[in-house]
Enzyme design. Structure first.
Site, PDB file in Angstrom:
ATOM      1  N   GLY A 109      -5.375  -8.385  10.673  1.00  0.00           N
ATOM      2  CA  GLY A 109      -4.019  -8.678  11.144  1.00  0.00           C
ATOM      3  C   GLY A 109      -4.054  -9.129  12.554  1.00  0.00           C
ATOM      4  O   GLY A 109      -4.824 -10.144  12.986  1.00  0.00           O
TER       5      GLY A 109
ATOM      6  N   ILE B   5       0.728  -1.333   0.007  1.00  0.00           N
ATOM      7  CA  ILE B   5      -0.093  -0.051   0.237  1.00  0.00           C
ATOM      8  C   ILE B   5       0.747   1.299   0.072  1.00  0.00           C
ATOM      9  O   ILE B   5       0.425   2.399  -0.505  1.00  0.00           O
ATOM     10  CB  ILE B   5      -1.020   0.139   0.942  1.00  0.00           C
ATOM     11  CG1 ILE B   5      -1.996   1.026   0.864  1.00  0.00           C
ATOM     12  CG2 ILE B   5      -0.259   0.209   2.534  1.00  0.00           C
ATOM     13  CD1 ILE B   5      -3.159   0.778   1.930  1.00  0.00           C
TER      14      ILE B   5
ATOM     15  N   SER C 249      -8.370  -4.698  10.587  1.00  0.00           N
ATOM     16  CA  SER C 249      -8.441  -5.173  11.661  1.00  0.00           C
ATOM     17  C   SER C 249      -8.165  -6.807  11.485  1.00  0.00           C
ATOM     18  O   SER C 249      -8.396  -7.494  12.497  1.00  0.00           O
ATOM     19  CB  SER C 249      -9.816  -5.089  12.283  1.00  0.00           C
ATOM     20  OG  SER C 249     -10.163  -3.845  12.980  1.00  0.00           O
TER      21      SER C 249
ATOM     22  N   ASP D 132       0.655  -0.331   9.536  1.00  0.00           N
ATOM     23  CA  ASP D 132       0.808   0.859  10.438  1.00  0.00           C
ATOM     24  C   ASP D 132       2.152   0.936  10.571  1.00  0.00           C
ATOM     25  O   ASP D 132       2.885   2.018  10.161  1.00  0.00           O
ATOM     26  CB  ASP D 132       0.312   0.742  11.769  1.00  0.00           C
ATOM     27  CG  ASP D 132       0.225   1.818  12.783  1.00  0.00           C
ATOM     28  OD1 ASP D 132       0.251   3.118  12.038  1.00  0.00           O
ATOM     29  OD2 ASP D 132       0.160   2.217  13.884  1.00  0.00           O
TER      30      ASP D 132
END
Length: 168
Positions: free
Chosen positions: A120, A12, A118, A35
């Site tokens: 992972g 991404i 959510s 993240d």
């Protein structure tokens, strides 16, 4: 114009879209998975900027510049931790997508990319999370034609195949 929705397998942080969505934690100060990858690719300015945002509640979204990313913006949203489905997880996950899309429209963003929020370390079952993601985005785009492209970005083959099947 009807928005184009597609699925893409890859990183991404490499996509040239107006904004990428970060599956963040409540602090917005970085973590693992998507993240961590976004924070590393965007550079240290992201951490510095996000310190001023004051965190983010689950289901909500906040925006920052993209810094060293090809994307101009990063929309940070905090997905729910899966606790068996009895703690409003589905509604919170839906809100992640809707609030991210609303923030995109408010900031003139016409193309954006979502990870599988959510799924992972937060443990949300991939099939259920994908159905919620696709339905939420479709419902939003049905009533709002500002956004031109939404890309669901999958890091692995399994997730990619689930998204392909749900999008059919």
């Amino acid at each position: 114009m009807k928005a184009k929705i597609r699925v893409h397998k890859g990183d991404i942080t490499k996509l040239k879209v107006d904004a990428i969505v970060n599956a963040a934690n409540n602090s917005l100060l970085g973590g693992g998975g998507v993240d961590g990858a976004i924070h590393r690719a965007a550079g240290p300015q992201l951490l510095e900027y996000n310190r001023k945002l004051g965190g983010c509640e689950t289901g909500k979204a906040k925006i920052s510049p993209g810094f060293n990313l090809p994307a101009k913006f990063i929309i940070h949203t905090v997905g729910p931790v899966w606790r068996g489905g009895k703690y409003n997880e589905a509604e919170l996950l839906k809100n992640c997508y809707i609030n991210s899309l609303k923030l995109a429209v408010e900031n003139g963003i016409k193309s954006l990319a979502f990870p599988a929020i959510s799924t992972g370390v937060y443990g949300y079952p991939i099939e259920e999370a994908t159905r919620i993601a696709v339905e939420s985005v479709n419902d939003f785009l049905f009533t709002n034609d500002f956004i031109e492209e939404v890309i669901f970005v999958c890091f692995d083959d399994k997730t990619y195949k689930v998204y392909e099947n749900v999008l059919r």
